[in-house]
Design an enzyme around this catalytic site. Structure first.
Site, PDB file in Angstrom:
ATOM      1  N   HIS A 167      -9.337   1.290   5.398  1.00  0.00           N
ATOM      2  CA  HIS A 167      -8.013   1.531   5.990  1.00  0.00           C
ATOM      3  C   HIS A 167      -8.169   2.543   7.123  1.00  0.00           C
ATOM      4  O   HIS A 167      -8.971   3.475   7.034  1.00  0.00           O
ATOM      5  CB  HIS A 167      -7.042   2.062   4.930  1.00  0.00           C
ATOM      6  CG  HIS A 167      -5.623   2.062   5.418  1.00  0.00           C
ATOM      7  ND1 HIS A 167      -5.134   3.029   6.264  1.00  0.00           N
ATOM      8  CD2 HIS A 167      -4.605   1.187   5.211  1.00  0.00           C
ATOM      9  CE1 HIS A 167      -3.867   2.745   6.546  1.00  0.00           C
ATOM     10  NE2 HIS A 167      -3.522   1.636   5.909  1.00  0.00           N
ATOM     11  N   GLU A 217      -6.474   4.983   8.006  1.00  0.00           N
ATOM     12  CA  GLU A 217      -6.261   6.386   7.629  1.00  0.00           C
ATOM     13  C   GLU A 217      -7.530   6.958   6.990  1.00  0.00           C
ATOM     14  O   GLU A 217      -7.867   8.124   7.186  1.00  0.00           O
ATOM     15  CB  GLU A 217      -5.046   6.494   6.692  1.00  0.00           C
ATOM     16  CG  GLU A 217      -3.751   6.301   7.474  1.00  0.00           C
ATOM     17  CD  GLU A 217      -2.595   5.712   6.685  1.00  0.00           C
ATOM     18  OE1 GLU A 217      -2.619   5.735   5.440  1.00  0.00           O
ATOM     19  OE2 GLU A 217      -1.652   5.204   7.336  1.00  0.00           O
ATOM     20  N   SER A 267       4.153  -1.673  10.168  1.00  0.00           N
ATOM     21  CA  SER A 267       5.622  -1.711  10.283  1.00  0.00           C
ATOM     22  C   SER A 267       6.219  -3.065   9.899  1.00  0.00           C
ATOM     23  O   SER A 267       7.180  -3.525  10.509  1.00  0.00           O
ATOM     24  CB  SER A 267       6.066  -1.290  11.690  1.00  0.00           C
ATOM     25  OG  SER A 267       5.645   0.035  11.964  1.00  0.00           O
ATOM     26  N   GLY A 321       3.152  -0.890   4.175  1.00  0.00           N
ATOM     27  CA  GLY A 321       3.165   0.524   3.802  1.00  0.00           C
ATOM     28  C   GLY A 321       4.579   0.980   3.489  1.00  0.00           C
ATOM     29  O   GLY A 321       5.116   0.705   2.418  1.00  0.00           O
ATOM     30  N   GLY A 322       5.226   1.644   4.440  1.00  0.00           N
ATOM     31  CA  GLY A 322       6.545   2.278   4.246  1.00  0.00           C
ATOM     32  C   GLY A 322       7.569   1.405   3.545  1.00  0.00           C
ATOM     33  O   GLY A 322       8.232   1.855   2.599  1.00  0.00           O
ATOM     34  N   ASN A 352       0.876  -1.172   0.000  1.00  0.00           N
ATOM     35  CA  ASN A 352       0.000   0.000   0.000  1.00  0.00           C
ATOM     36  C   ASN A 352       0.914   1.223   0.000  1.00  0.00           C
ATOM     37  O   ASN A 352       1.509   1.551   1.023  1.00  0.00           O
ATOM     38  CB  ASN A 352      -0.889  -0.019   1.258  1.00  0.00           C
ATOM     39  CG  ASN A 352      -1.699   1.264   1.393  1.00  0.00           C
ATOM     40  OD1 ASN A 352      -1.754   2.077   0.470  1.00  0.00           O
ATOM     41  ND2 ASN A 352      -2.317   1.451   2.549  1.00  0.00           N
ATOM     42  N   TRP A 353       1.033   1.854  -1.174  1.00  0.00           N
ATOM     43  CA  TRP A 353       1.959   2.990  -1.288  1.00  0.00           C
ATOM     44  C   TRP A 353       1.410   4.245  -0.603  1.00  0.00           C
ATOM     45  O   TRP A 353       2.117   5.227  -0.490  1.00  0.00           O
ATOM     46  CB  TRP A 353       2.214   3.320  -2.747  1.00  0.00           C
ATOM     47  CG  TRP A 353       3.051   2.326  -3.482  1.00  0.00           C
ATOM     48  CD1 TRP A 353       3.686   1.218  -2.969  1.00  0.00           C
ATOM     49  CD2 TRP A 353       3.371   2.363  -4.880  1.00  0.00           C
ATOM     50  NE1 TRP A 353       4.363   0.575  -3.964  1.00  0.00           N
ATOM     51  CE2 TRP A 353       4.195   1.246  -5.143  1.00  0.00           C
ATOM     52  CE3 TRP A 353       3.045   3.216  -5.926  1.00  0.00           C
ATOM     53  CZ2 TRP A 353       4.697   0.977  -6.425  1.00  0.00           C
ATOM     54  CZ3 TRP A 353       3.536   2.951  -7.204  1.00  0.00           C
ATOM     55  CH2 TRP A 353       4.347   1.842  -7.446  1.00  0.00           C
ATOM     56  N   LYS A 354       0.116   4.227  -0.257  1.00  0.00           N
ATOM     57  CA  LYS A 354      -0.533   5.434   0.276  1.00  0.00           C
ATOM     58  C   LYS A 354      -0.296   6.578  -0.736  1.00  0.00           C
ATOM     59  O   LYS A 354      -0.277   6.294  -1.925  1.00  0.00           O
ATOM     60  CB  LYS A 354      -0.008   5.731   1.675  1.00  0.00           C
ATOM     61  CG  LYS A 354      -0.069   4.469   2.570  1.00  0.00           C
ATOM     62  CD  LYS A 354       0.204   4.697   4.005  1.00  0.00           C
ATOM     63  CE  LYS A 354       0.091   3.370   4.756  1.00  0.00           C
ATOM     64  NZ  LYS A 354       0.253   3.504   6.175  1.00  0.00           N
ATOM     65  N   GLU A 366      -4.689  -4.508  11.027  1.00  0.00           N
ATOM     66  CA  GLU A 366      -3.670  -3.470  11.143  1.00  0.00           C
ATOM     67  C   GLU A 366      -3.882  -2.677  12.441  1.00  0.00           C
ATOM     68  O   GLU A 366      -4.696  -1.742  12.464  1.00  0.00           O
ATOM     69  CB  GLU A 366      -3.757  -2.504   9.953  1.00  0.00           C
ATOM     70  CG  GLU A 366      -3.520  -3.145   8.614  1.00  0.00           C
ATOM     71  CD  GLU A 366      -2.951  -2.161   7.599  1.00  0.00           C
ATOM     72  OE1 GLU A 366      -1.891  -2.451   7.056  1.00  0.00           O
ATOM     73  OE2 GLU A 366      -3.556  -1.096   7.375  1.00  0.00           O
ATOM     74  N   GLY A 415       3.192   2.830  10.554  1.00  0.00           N
ATOM     75  CA  GLY A 415       4.133   3.928  10.313  1.00  0.00           C
ATOM     76  C   GLY A 415       4.906   4.350  11.551  1.00  0.00           C
ATOM     77  O   GLY A 415       5.540   5.400  11.574  1.00  0.00           O
TER      78      GLY A 415
HETATM   79  P1  13P Z   1       3.423   0.727   7.535  1.00  0.00           P
HETATM   80  O1  13P Z   1       3.944  -0.558   6.946  1.00  0.00           O
HETATM   81  O2  13P Z   1       4.125   1.947   6.989  1.00  0.00           O
HETATM   82  O3  13P Z   1       3.381   0.684   9.029  1.00  0.00           O
HETATM   83  O4  13P Z   1       1.904   0.881   7.030  1.00  0.00           O
HETATM   84  C1  13P Z   1       1.027  -0.170   7.226  1.00  0.00           C
HETATM   85  C2  13P Z   1      -0.218   0.134   6.488  1.00  0.00           C
HETATM   86  O5  13P Z   1      -0.990   0.999   6.863  1.00  0.00           O
HETATM   87  C3  13P Z   1      -0.490  -0.631   5.269  1.00  0.00           C
HETATM   88  O6  13P Z   1      -1.788  -0.423   4.840  1.00  0.00           O
END
Ligand code: 13P
Length: 257
Positions: free
Chosen positions: A101, A103, A219, A240-241, A11-13, A173, A179
């Site tokens: 999600h 966010e 993470s 994500g990251g 998930n690149w956000k 999650e 993050g």
């Molecule tokens: P991180 O891997 O950056 O913690 O993000 C997780 C995430 O929200 C994937 O959807």
């Protein structure tokens, strides 16, 4: 136990424009051997503006990566400025759409009811939802993790057919692990994933709950994916990251070596 195919999703956000997306896709393809993606499903969820370019690159180079989207509206079309409909995504051969999600829930006010509408709309267009659930740090400290995720699962699947529930991907999650560099231990992740699976069993029966793939997200890095994936209840990761760099993401996909 049914054999569940592991699913590793990026998930690149809100990162990477379409030029970067094309380079990334080509680099990922070069980094991965056939054996790396045999028996593991790989998904990348870029921003909307990258989807068309990535679709073309994936198709022309026959890259074993499925395309996902990070969000959609639930209506087919209409006066919803700024939104993208599931029908539009389906036309781009998008296979997965993230729904709920944290966010989107926290920053954009996505409610359980909206997540439910999205799950149904995504299925209506023959795509697969990646349904995200998870608790905040306060909820965790108050001992409310299980009630929170059970409620989210129940709400998201209200009125959804059993066959569709069975094929939906769920991502557990924990919000405090997203993050932050602070990931849930494999024990913690496995315990809450078992609660999620039990919630699915309560709604749709034990057979269905054995088919549902449940990822962990928060993470995830090349250094901790192996320990998470060793757990039989954890069927993959939503990253994500660490998915922003194709080399790191390739190392995560190659968690078995
Ligand atoms: P991180 O891997 O950056 O913690 O993000 C997780 C995430 O929200 C994937 O959807």
């Amino acid at each position: 136990m049914s054999e569940r195919m592991p699913i590793i999703a990026a998930n690149w956000k809100m990162h990477h424009d379409h030029f970067v997306a094309i380079q990334y896709t080509q680099k990922l393809s070069y980094l991965l051997d056939k054996k790396d993606t045999d028996g593991v499903e790989v998904v990348v969820c870029p921003p909307f503006t990258d989807l068309r370019s990535m679709q073309t690159t994936i198709d022309s180079d026959r890259i074993p990566v499925a395309l996902g989207a990070q969000h959609c509206h639930w209506e087919e079309q209409g006066a919803f400025t700024g939104e993208v409909s599931p029908a539009m995504l389906a036309k781009l051969t998008v296979k997965y759409v993230i729904a709920g999600h944290s966010e989107r829930r926290e920053i954009f006010g996505e409610t359980d009811e909206m997540v439910n509408l999205k799950v149904k709309a995504i299925w209506k267009h023959a795509m697969t939802p990646i349904l995200c659930v998870g608790e905040t740090l306060e909820e965790r400290e108050a001992g409310e993790t299980d009630t929170k995720v059970e409620g989210q699962v129940r709400a998201a699947f209200a009125g959804v057919a059993t066959e569709q529930i069975a094929k939906t991907v769920i991502a557990y999650e924990p919000i405090w692990a997203i993050g932050t560099g602070r990931n849930a231990t494999p024990d913690d992740a496995e315990a809450t994933i078992a609660v999620v699976r039990a919630a699915v069993a309560a709604i749709a029966g034990a057979d269905t709950s054995e088919q549902v793939r449940i990822q962990y997200g928060g993470s995830v890095k090349p250094g901790n994916i192996g320990a998470l994936m060793e757990r039989p209840g954890i069927d993959g990761a939503l990253v994500g990251g660490a998915s922003l760099d194709p080399e790191d993401f390739a190392r995560i996909i190659r968690y078995r070596v």
